[in-house]
Design a protein around this motif. Structure first.
Motif, PDB file in Angstrom:
ATOM      1  N   VAL A 134     -24.406  -8.437 -21.823  1.00 52.00           N
ATOM      2  CA  VAL A 134     -23.314  -8.612 -20.865  1.00 52.00           C
ATOM      3  C   VAL A 134     -22.263  -7.532 -21.103  1.00 52.00           C
ATOM      4  CG1 VAL A 134     -23.637 -11.109 -20.644  1.00 52.00           C
ATOM      5  CG2 VAL A 134     -22.081 -10.222 -22.391  1.00 52.00           C
ATOM      6  N   ILE A 135     -21.533  -7.195 -20.026  1.00 49.77           N
ATOM      7  CA  ILE A 135     -20.386  -6.309 -20.165  1.00 49.77           C
ATOM      8  C   ILE A 135     -19.202  -7.147 -20.608  1.00 49.77           C
ATOM      9  CG2 ILE A 135     -18.784  -4.800 -18.957  1.00 49.77           C
ATOM     10  CD1 ILE A 135     -21.015  -3.948 -17.133  1.00 49.77           C
ATOM     11  N   LYS A 136     -18.659  -6.807 -21.758  1.00 47.77           N
ATOM     12  CA  LYS A 136     -17.579  -7.603 -22.317  1.00 47.77           C
ATOM     13  C   LYS A 136     -16.201  -7.104 -21.903  1.00 47.77           C
ATOM     14  CE  LYS A 136     -16.018  -9.647 -26.656  1.00 47.77           C
ATOM     15  NZ  LYS A 136     -16.251  -9.741 -28.123  1.00 47.77           N
ATOM     16  N   GLU A 137     -16.049  -5.795 -21.821  1.00 50.45           N
ATOM     17  CA  GLU A 137     -14.718  -5.257 -21.540  1.00 50.45           C
ATOM     18  C   GLU A 137     -14.827  -3.808 -21.084  1.00 50.45           C
ATOM     19  OE1 GLU A 137     -10.431  -4.607 -23.867  1.00 50.45           O
ATOM     20  OE2 GLU A 137     -12.171  -5.456 -24.911  1.00 50.45           O
ATOM     21  N   MET A 138     -13.891  -3.420 -20.221  1.00 46.46           N
ATOM     22  CA  MET A 138     -13.736  -2.016 -19.859  1.00 46.46           C
ATOM     23  C   MET A 138     -12.547  -1.469 -20.644  1.00 46.46           C
ATOM     24  SD  MET A 138     -14.538  -1.868 -15.783  1.00 46.46           S
ATOM     25  CE  MET A 138     -16.196  -2.234 -15.178  1.00 46.46           C
ATOM     26  N   ALA A 139     -12.826  -0.868 -21.758  1.00 46.63           N
ATOM     27  CA  ALA A 139     -11.784  -0.429 -22.684  1.00 46.63           C
ATOM     28  C   ALA A 139     -11.317   0.978 -22.341  1.00 46.63           C
ATOM     29  CB  ALA A 139     -12.298  -0.497 -24.113  1.00 46.63           C
ATOM     30  N   ILE A 144     -17.622  -1.611 -22.895  1.00 47.69           N
ATOM     31  CA  ILE A 144     -18.168  -2.310 -24.055  1.00 47.69           C
ATOM     32  C   ILE A 144     -19.191  -3.343 -23.598  1.00 47.69           C
ATOM     33  CG2 ILE A 144     -17.635  -3.754 -26.048  1.00 47.69           C
ATOM     34  CD1 ILE A 144     -14.870  -2.510 -26.098  1.00 47.69           C
ATOM     35  N   PHE A 145     -20.415  -3.211 -24.121  1.00 48.49           N
ATOM     36  CA  PHE A 145     -21.477  -4.184 -23.909  1.00 48.49           C
ATOM     37  C   PHE A 145     -21.584  -5.078 -25.150  1.00 48.49           C
ATOM     38  CE2 PHE A 145     -22.755  -1.112 -20.756  1.00 48.49           C
ATOM     39  CZ  PHE A 145     -23.367  -1.871 -19.767  1.00 48.49           C
ATOM     40  N   GLU A 146     -21.975  -6.327 -24.929  1.00 52.72           N
ATOM     41  CA  GLU A 146     -22.308  -7.223 -26.039  1.00 52.72           C
ATOM     42  C   GLU A 146     -23.786  -7.580 -25.951  1.00 52.72           C
ATOM     43  OE1 GLU A 146     -20.022 -10.924 -27.800  1.00 52.72           O
ATOM     44  OE2 GLU A 146     -21.452 -11.610 -26.276  1.00 52.72           O
ATOM     45  N   VAL A 147     -24.509  -7.287 -27.010  1.00 51.51           N
ATOM     46  CA  VAL A 147     -25.934  -7.590 -27.106  1.00 51.51           C
ATOM     47  C   VAL A 147     -26.096  -8.737 -28.089  1.00 51.51           C
ATOM     48  CG1 VAL A 147     -28.210  -6.668 -27.646  1.00 51.51           C
ATOM     49  CG2 VAL A 147     -26.459  -5.165 -26.677  1.00 51.51           C
ATOM     50  N   SER A 148     -26.777  -9.793 -27.651  1.00 49.56           N
ATOM     51  CA  SER A 148     -26.977 -10.943 -28.531  1.00 49.56           C
ATOM     52  C   SER A 148     -28.449 -11.321 -28.551  1.00 49.56           C
ATOM     53  CB  SER A 148     -26.132 -12.143 -28.080  1.00 49.56           C
ATOM     54  OG  SER A 148     -26.491 -12.553 -26.775  1.00 49.56           O
TER      55      SER A 148
END
Length: 199
Positions: A134-139, A144-148
């Motif tokens: 998922v895309i977590k944030e546009m920094a 920033i992507f989060e891979v789980s």
């Protein structure tokens, strides 16, 4: 002086009362833990932000070992009155999360697909749950992507997360997707530029 004697006795009695109250609370908490069986020897817990493995359970306290091979004596009231994560209560599966940033210039759909392929091919003992990206944030420096992914061994989660990060690094490198780093642009006035040229 009987007054001083009685005063000292009263202070001693109060201190003894508080000590007995603490012992009684730990004793009752130990009985609750032994009856409910919500925590058992061999369970992996998170207590006060530290991951520990339960070795022995007594009436007054519980002995556990941390990842640093420290033997911890935990009062039973700590396990009953506070929130404790039990990673092995009913289901040993848990998520391993890793964040990665990609440049704003890359194709997001392509980057998302590459990360999904990395997460899917990542070796995991738990095949019932699918990994997620998922895309977590546009920094400021990138997206920033989060891979789980899922694992069945909470105790080795740092090593598994390290392997996941290495797989992400290799996969993005092979796909020629840049991982940005913070940069600062400096803009100088014309007067300052002129003075720098003449100096």
């Amino acid at each position: 002086d009987l007054g001083a004697f009685f005063a000292a006795g009263a202070v001693f009695a109060v201190g003894l009362g508080f000590a007995m109250q603490n012992i009684a609370q730990n004793f009752v908490s130990g009985v609750i833990l032994l009856v409910e069986r919500s925590i058992k020897p061999g369970d992996i817990l998170e207590v006060q932000g530290k991951l520990v493995r339960v070795l022995e359970m007594g009436i007054r306290s519980t002995v556990a070992r941390s990842r640093d091979d420290e033997e911890l004596i935990i009062p039973n009231t700590e396990l009953v009155q506070n929130m404790v994560k039990n990673y092995t209560l009913n289901d040993r599966s848990f998520r391993i999360r890793a964040e990665v940033s990609v440049s704003y210039q890359v194709d997001l759909e392509h980057a998302n697909q590459v990360l999904e392929d990395i997460a899917t091919s990542f070796k995991s003992e738990h095949s019932a749950n699918t990994p997620t990206v998922v895309i977590k944030e546009m920094a400021d420096s990138g997206i920033i992507f989060e891979v789980s992914v899922w694992s069945m061994d909470p105790w080795s989660s740092p090593k598994e997360r390290s392997k996941l990060l290495m797989a992400i690094w290799s996969g993005l490198r092979d796909a020629r997707i840049d991982i940005p780093f913070p940069q600062v642009d400096i803009h100088l006035d014309n007067d300052i530029l002129q003075s720098l040229r003449t100096s």
